[in-house]
Design an enzyme around this catalytic site. Structure first.
Site, PDB file in Angstrom:
ATOM      1  CE  LYS A   1      -7.287  -0.344   6.325  1.00  9.19           C
ATOM      2  NZ  LYS A   1      -7.994  -0.016   5.090  1.00  9.19           N
ATOM      3  CG  HIS A  29      -1.902   0.965   1.433  1.00  8.92           C
ATOM      4  ND1 HIS A  29      -1.658   2.247   1.846  1.00  8.92           N
ATOM      5  CD2 HIS A  29      -3.233   0.874   1.229  1.00  8.92           C
ATOM      6  CE1 HIS A  29      -2.808   2.902   1.892  1.00  8.92           C
ATOM      7  NE2 HIS A  29      -3.776   2.101   1.526  1.00  8.92           N
ATOM      8  CB  CYS A  35      -3.675   3.226  -1.550  1.00  9.04           C
ATOM      9  SG  CYS A  35      -4.883   4.476  -1.188  1.00  9.04           S
ATOM     10  CG  ASP A  89       0.506  -2.684   6.298  1.00  6.78           C
ATOM     11  OD1 ASP A  89      -0.455  -2.865   7.066  1.00  6.78           O
ATOM     12  OD2 ASP A  89       0.432  -1.983   5.273  1.00  6.78           O
ATOM     13  CD  GLN A 116      -6.945  -4.789   4.029  1.00  3.88           C
ATOM     14  OE1 GLN A 116      -7.888  -5.502   4.359  1.00  3.88           O
ATOM     15  NE2 GLN A 116      -7.104  -3.520   3.680  1.00  3.88           N
TER      16      GLN A 116
END
Ligand code: PMP
Length: 405
Positions: A226, A123, A364, A200, A203
């Site tokens: 999220k 991202h 993104c 990261d 998600q």
């Protein structure tokens, strides 16, 4: 097992809405998730009953708010299986957490000519902060290529290490391809070179069990919004030994032990990285969201969502002219596609008219789009509150748009 889906859906009042007189089908969960009543009520309760600035107050309310905030930190610690609450830093989200590490880590640990390894499926928030540091510090960025199926080329990854490699920063799950990356292996390889790793988890945290200690991650970041929590709050997990070495990202109140005009002594962890009044209402609501997820069960969520993914993938693949981007062996909850010559934006607009919320565009991840040779995709992303009936409606609607255009 998730069996009583109707009672779960009742916790999310927005799922009962209609748009253009059609029942809302919310398939934009990778962008943000909807909030259960329990989380919204926690925010309300915080402002109505426990609102006072934290840490500095001697009075009852301030102490109650401080306790709620610090208990929220302990909840996050337990959720991620971190060693201590001091390793949990509250940030505004994934983006701020990565910027924090990029800035502080490059200040403390990087010289001109040093290198950071990222991947081709990042991202923008795990690309641009490193570019900013590259311009400031003269560091170089190396990129793990993405193979045809949307998996990272692990052989090429191993070849990227040099004596100048200082950090690896990669996503756990791609927000475009849905690929679940082999982060444990990625970390193990980096550690054999003595290089720390940032993951990261934006998600990943909503969809699978994350145990930062078992993974061996040096830094792990995610966003509250999220994972069914509020916007404006997120988390940086960092191993104490690393956080201790890094300088503060911002200066101000809360992050100091003593201040004179000549010199400031910084506060201990985690406060060194939390300048200013923190989002103490957001932190308690995030903890409530994590509790909610645990009540359903992270393993149950993963199993249910994987079933939805398989169902949706099979049905979508059967539609003439559909190309799915991301065919990795391990995928989670994200389905990116294009249909024949139909522009992703047109598909998104028309699906919206059927009440279906999907995301369209580059998500993104413009460098990944370039590798794929496309401008954008339509992305449907699922949560445990979605159903196979909703997927049926979605599939019929894609089919209708295809015949229409
Ligand atoms: N990384 C990934 C993989 C993401 O999907 C996102 C959000 N789309 C981000 C980082 C940025 O998260 P936020 O905007 O909440 O900071």
């Amino acid at each position: 097992m998730i069996s009583d889906i109707e009672s779960i859906r009742k916790d999310f009042p927005i799922l009962g809405h209609t748009v253009y007189n059609k029942p809302l089908i919310y398939f934009d969960n990778a962008a943000t998730t909807q909030k259960p009543r329990q989380v919204v009520e926690k925010i309300e309760e915080g402002y109505y009953n426990v609102n006072a600035n934290i840490h500095r107050g001697v009075h009852f309310l301030s102490q109650a708010a401080t306790e709620a905030h610090e208990n929220a930190r302990k909840k996050v610690q337990q959720f991620l299986h971190a060693h201590s609450p001091g390793e949990i830093i509250f940030t505004r989200g994934t983006t701020e957490a990565i910027n924090l590490v990029a800035s502080s880590f490059s200040d403390a640990c990087m010289q001109p000519g040093d290198e950071v390894i990222i991947s081709g499926m990042e991202h923008h928030s795990n690309i641009v902060p490193w570019q900013i540091q590259a311009a400031r510090k003269g560091i170089a960025i190396k990129v793990i290529p993405v193979g045809e199926k949307g998996e990272l080329c692990m052989d090429r990854y191993k070849e990227l290490f040099s004596e100048h490699t200082r950090l690896v920063s990669v996503t756990h799950i791609s927000n475009v391809l849905g690929t679940v990356n082999p982060v444990r292996e990625i970390i193990e390889i980096a550690h054999t070179h003595g290089v720390p790793v940032l993951i990261d988890g934006a998600q990943a945290v909503p969809h699978l069990k994350v145990d930062v200690e078992a993974l061996g991650a040096d830094f792990y970041v995610f966003s509250g919004h999220k994972v069914y929590g509020p916007t404006g709050i997120g988390v940086l997990y960092g191993k104490e030994e690393w956080l201790d070495k890094l300088p503060p990202y911002q200066g101000g109140g809360e992050m100091i032990a003593t201040v004179t005009f000549e010199k400031t002594v910084f506060n201990e962890l985690p406060f060194k990285f939390e300048a200013g009044t923190p989002d103490y209402i957001g932190s308690t609501a995030l903890a409530e969201a994590l509790r909610y997820v645990e009540t359903i069960g992270v393993e149950n969520i993963a199993a249910y969502e994987n079933d939805l993914m398989q169902y949706a993938t099979e049905k979508l693949t059967a539609i003439e002219g559909v190309r799915i981007f991301g065919q990795a062996r391990h995928k989670s909850s994200v389905l990116s596609f294009l249909t024949g010559h139909i522009h992703h934006y047109d598909m998104g607009m028309l699906l919206d008219r059927f009440g279906i919320a999907v995301r369209t565009g580059h998500h993104c991840a413009q460098p990944l789009m370039k590798v794929l040779g496309i401008e954008g995709t339509v992305r449907a992303s699922f949560s445990f509150y979605n159903t196979k009936e909703e997927i049926d409606t979605f599939i019929n609607s894609v089919e209708r748009v295809r015949t229409l255009l």
